[in-house]
Design a protein around this motif. Structure first.
Motif, mmCIF file in Angstrom:
data_model
loop_
_atom_site.group_PDB
_atom_site.id
_atom_site.type_symbol
_atom_site.label_atom_id
_atom_site.label_comp_id
_atom_site.label_asym_id
_atom_site.label_seq_id
_atom_site.Cartn_x
_atom_site.Cartn_y
_atom_site.Cartn_z
ATOM 1 N N GLU A 101 0.795 -1.235 0.000
ATOM 2 C CA GLU A 101 0.000 0.000 0.000
ATOM 3 C C GLU A 101 0.826 1.283 0.000
ATOM 4 O OE1 GLU A 101 -3.144 0.418 -0.324
ATOM 5 O OE2 GLU A 101 -3.751 -1.686 -0.224
ATOM 6 N N ARG A 102 2.137 1.152 0.283
ATOM 7 C CA ARG A 102 2.932 2.377 0.482
ATOM 8 C C ARG A 102 3.080 3.174 -0.827
ATOM 9 N NH1 ARG A 102 5.849 2.592 4.872
ATOM 10 N NH2 ARG A 102 5.900 0.312 4.946
ATOM 11 N N SER A 103 3.260 4.488 -0.685
ATOM 12 C CA SER A 103 3.486 5.331 -1.878
ATOM 13 C C SER A 103 4.943 5.270 -2.298
ATOM 14 C CB SER A 103 3.175 6.789 -1.558
ATOM 15 O OG SER A 103 1.824 6.911 -1.272
ATOM 16 N N LEU A 104 5.150 5.459 -3.556
ATOM 17 C CA LEU A 104 6.518 5.512 -4.080
ATOM 18 C C LEU A 104 7.192 6.779 -3.537
ATOM 19 C CD1 LEU A 104 7.955 3.725 -6.271
ATOM 20 C CD2 LEU A 104 7.370 5.499 -7.911
ATOM 21 N N PRO A 105 8.389 6.641 -2.963
ATOM 22 C CA PRO A 105 9.017 7.871 -2.451
ATOM 23 C C PRO A 105 9.260 8.866 -3.579
ATOM 24 C CG PRO A 105 10.460 5.949 -2.161
ATOM 25 C CD PRO A 105 9.185 5.448 -2.740
ATOM 26 N N ASN A 106 9.214 10.125 -3.231
ATOM 27 C CA ASN A 106 9.336 11.169 -4.245
ATOM 28 C C ASN A 106 10.672 11.115 -4.981
ATOM 29 O OD1 ASN A 106 8.130 13.433 -5.509
ATOM 30 N ND2 ASN A 106 9.705 14.671 -4.499
ATOM 31 N N ASP B 251 0.390 -0.332 -8.300
ATOM 32 C CA ASP B 251 -0.110 0.686 -9.246
ATOM 33 C C ASP B 251 0.918 1.807 -9.410
ATOM 34 O OD1 ASP B 251 -2.433 -0.687 -9.436
ATOM 35 O OD2 ASP B 251 -3.705 0.809 -8.437
ATOM 36 N N GLU B 252 1.498 2.196 -8.280
ATOM 37 C CA GLU B 252 2.469 3.301 -8.344
ATOM 38 C C GLU B 252 3.752 2.851 -9.030
ATOM 39 O OE1 GLU B 252 3.045 6.039 -5.313
ATOM 40 O OE2 GLU B 252 0.920 6.151 -4.797
ATOM 41 N N VAL B 253 4.116 1.589 -8.772
ATOM 42 C CA VAL B 253 5.328 1.073 -9.407
ATOM 43 C C VAL B 253 5.095 1.019 -10.926
ATOM 44 C CG1 VAL B 253 7.064 -0.759 -9.375
ATOM 45 C CG2 VAL B 253 5.710 -0.326 -7.333
ATOM 46 N N ASP B 254 3.938 0.532 -11.320
ATOM 47 C CA ASP B 254 3.601 0.458 -12.747
ATOM 48 C C ASP B 254 3.627 1.818 -13.420
ATOM 49 O OD1 ASP B 254 3.260 -2.076 -13.752
ATOM 50 O OD2 ASP B 254 1.244 -2.289 -12.930
ATOM 51 N N GLN B 255 3.038 2.807 -12.754
ATOM 52 C CA GLN B 255 2.985 4.152 -13.342
ATOM 53 C C GLN B 255 4.391 4.674 -13.615
ATOM 54 O OE1 GLN B 255 0.074 6.266 -14.067
ATOM 55 N NE2 GLN B 255 -0.555 4.139 -14.115
ATOM 56 N N LYS C 215 11.215 6.760 7.545
ATOM 57 C CA LYS C 215 11.855 7.946 6.935
ATOM 58 C C LYS C 215 12.255 7.667 5.480
ATOM 59 C CE LYS C 215 16.599 7.595 8.159
ATOM 60 N NZ LYS C 215 17.613 8.506 7.927
ATOM 61 N N ILE C 216 11.389 6.942 4.819
ATOM 62 C CA ILE C 216 11.703 6.513 3.444
ATOM 63 C C ILE C 216 12.000 7.692 2.515
ATOM 64 C CG2 ILE C 216 9.269 6.397 2.664
ATOM 65 C CD1 ILE C 216 10.028 3.789 1.185
ATOM 66 N N GLU C 217 11.321 8.819 2.748
ATOM 67 C CA GLU C 217 11.520 9.966 1.858
ATOM 68 C C GLU C 217 12.925 10.552 1.968
ATOM 69 O OE1 GLU C 217 9.811 11.033 -0.559
ATOM 70 O OE2 GLU C 217 7.833 10.169 -0.245
#
Ligand code: FAD
Ligand code: DLZ
Ligand code: SF4
Length: 513
Positions: A338-343, A389-393, A509-511
């Motif tokens: 579920e996590r977002s891709l870091p910026n 989904d974010e990885v695919d994008q 602190k992934i970002e």
């Protein structure tokens, strides 16, 4: 008004040898369009949009030179209504159009969209094959349908026999083995001088300016006066010839190697040309086979077989999975990540040298080779639990060769194991040791590859074990991961806690990693 037949050519259907172009027919109008529906479905790399438009424009010019009638919609043309259907609709109203033809699209999204053309435009619509792949959609359906898994290796052997590639008269593999992968896992040797294909550049400023004027949102960097992607068939054939001469002799051996010193090493950079069909997979394979048969002392079998497997095996296999499993495939999320891709995936601003290198390179060249995509960016995304989904994008946007049929199967399937094992029999994941074994990245990294916990420990190490802990239930029945899972389970509780705390700290602190 003379009757017209419209034949639509999509941006990835630039196949000069398609039977459509065998004869000049006065009643046929070929149509190509630069449209917002295709430039905007994902944020593409600027080099990818330039490459596609440039390839489309040059293809249309070629057709005109041969006497064909062509209607080309440039992105800023005032009559361009920015979608396949709207432009076709307008054309049918301007001309006495009797029927519309198109070639089978490679993307599910476009395939579905074009299916309703006939109904929406009130005209007969005919669909042809694109005459590019080595397997038809029908054949793929029969091979893959109803099977939970169908191994690439089984598929590949069938293809070797079907197309008589590297097999003897008894349909047995030349050299006694189907697969020489074990010979292909070397690092770039110290002091090795990389003598590979050169970048041939050209000026693509005009196309680039049109894209800027249209205000298409893109990612990545470009030097439009020094554009190096092949956008014509002639350029693609030249690149293939140069690849065979200079890079093929070491292709297999250094196929998995990664280095800060060179962005494509001995890889062919032919994926874009192949994916937009400037060059066919069979002609690439036959050229490589020819090199081997003419100079077997120069081209070892592991180089040749390793290269052919990617095209005859993986490329066709991925397409098979795509057509067998879409549209469900696009929403699979086996690990419920579920996590977002870091910026920093969009900027390259991370202290992890391997990731910085792979991402900077992707932003600068719209390219990373297979192991960078799989074992650096993909590996991190998997270990960090990023939503597929974010990885695919990201992958669909950033790479020059990214078209959904081959992007999603590689990303969601091979790299993220989000399909639960349709493409691969195990997730591809590693700690720092594999990255260090195959690259020179760790030497210049702010993190320490040998540390699992504590100040400066390489994030891959704790995230690796954290992954086993988080997904024990889903991994325990996988025979290929049993050994690592056992190791995890046998670790002392204090050690486990330290590793999990370190991983949690890094994920938190992934970002700023
Ligand atoms: P080379 O290393 O020279 O290989 C020769 C050819 O083999 C390639 O041009 C390509 O046509 C074919 N090939 C190699 N590996 C694969 C593979 N796994 N699947 C299909 N074909 C393969 N490839 C794409 O064409 N488009 C994509 O969007 C794409 N996304 C990927 C995403 C991830 C996460 C991963 C792990 C791989 C992806 N690949 C994709 C496969 C592969 O990385 C690229 O085809 C390759 O890096 C292209 O560079 P090249 O032409 O120099 O390849
Ligand atoms: C990727 C792409 C882009 C950016 N632009 C166009 C375009 O303007 N016109 C076009 O015909 N195709 C484009 N493509 C490729 C398509 O998105 C898509 O891959 C194919 O049309 C169908 O597989
Ligand atoms: Fe990547 Fe870790 Fe090596 Fe740094 S130490 S380059 S983060 S694997």
């Amino acid at each position: 008004m003379a009757r017209k037949v419209i034949k639509l050519i999509l941006g990835d259907q630039l196949n000069e040898n398609h039977p459509w172009f065998d004869h000049v027919e006065q009643d046929v109008l070929f149509v190509l369009m630069e449209v917002r529906s295709e430039t905007d479905y994902v944020k593409h790399h600027i080099q990818k949009v330039v490459a596609i438009f440039d390839a489309m424009r040059r293809f249309a010019d070629q057709l005109k030179k041969k006497g064909h009638q062509v209607k080309y919609f440039k992105i800023n043309d005032p009559d361009n209504q920015q979608s396949f259907e709207k432009n076709l609709d307008a054309l049918t109203k301007q001309h006495n159009v009797q029927e519309i033809h198109y070639q089978l699209p490679d993307e599910y999204r476009v395939d579905e969209g074009l299916k309703s053309l006939s109904k929406n435009l009130g005209l007969p619509v005919f669909v042809s094959d694109s005459h590019h792949f080595l397997t038809s959609r029908e054949e793929l359906r029969n091979l893959f349908e109803g099977k939970k898994t169908f191994l690439m290796e089984t598929f590949y052997r069938k293809m070797r026999v079907k197309h008589q590639v590297l097999v003897d008269s008894a349909n047995q593999p030349i050299g006694g083995k189907w697969n020489f992968d074990q010979d292909n896992r070397k690092k770039v040797p110290k002091n090795h001088q990389i003598l590979t294909t050169q970048l041939k550049t050209k000026d693509c400023s005009e196309v680039h300016n049109d894209i800027l004027k249209a205000e298409i949102q893109t990612i990545g960097n470009i030097n439009p006066t020094q554009f190096h992607w092949t956008t014509t068939r002639t350029e693609a054939i030249e690149l293939l010839e140069e690849f065979v001469e200079k890079a093929l002799p070491l292709f297999g051996t250094l196929q998995d190697a990664m280095t800060e010193k060179h962005w494509y090493l001995y890889h062919s950079r032919l994926s874009f040309a192949m994916n937009v069909k400037l060059i066919s997979p069979l002609e690439v394979i036959r050229r490589v086979e020819k090199a081997y048969s003419e100079e077997p002392e120069r081209y070892e079998l592991n180089q040749i077989e390793g290269f052919i497997r990617q095209i005859l095996g993986w490329r066709e296999y991925m397409r098979g999975i795509y057509w067998a499993k879409m549209p469900d495939y696009a929403s699979m999320n086996f690990f419920n990540h579920e996590r977002s891709l870091p910026n920093w995936f969009w900027t390259g601003e991370t202290k992890m040298n391997c990731l910085k290198h792979a991402i900077d390179q992707s932003l600068d060249y719209a390219y990373a080779h297979h192991i960078q995509r799989l074992m650096i960016t993909g590996n991190f995304a998997l270990l960090a639990g990023i939503h597929p989904d974010e990885v695919d994008q990201w992958y669909l946007g950033i790479y020059i060769d990214a078209f959904e049929w081959v992007e999603i199967t590689n990303t969601r399937g091979m790299s993220q194991f989000a399909d639960g094992g349709i493409v691969g029999s195990k997730p591809y994941l590693s700690s720092a040791s594999y990255i260090d074994k195959m690259s020179d990245y760790c030497q210049n990294c702010g993190y320490k590859k040998e540390l699992k916990i504590g100040e400066g420990a390489c994030p891959f190490n704790s995230l690796y074990w954290n992954f086993f802990d988080a997904h024990q239930e889903k991994l325990k029945s996988n025979p290929r991961l049993g050994m690592m899972l056992n190791l995890w389970n046998k670790m002392k509780p204090e050690q486990k806690t330290e590793l999990l705390e370190q991983a949690a700290y890094y994920l938190d602190k992934i970002e700023t990693l």
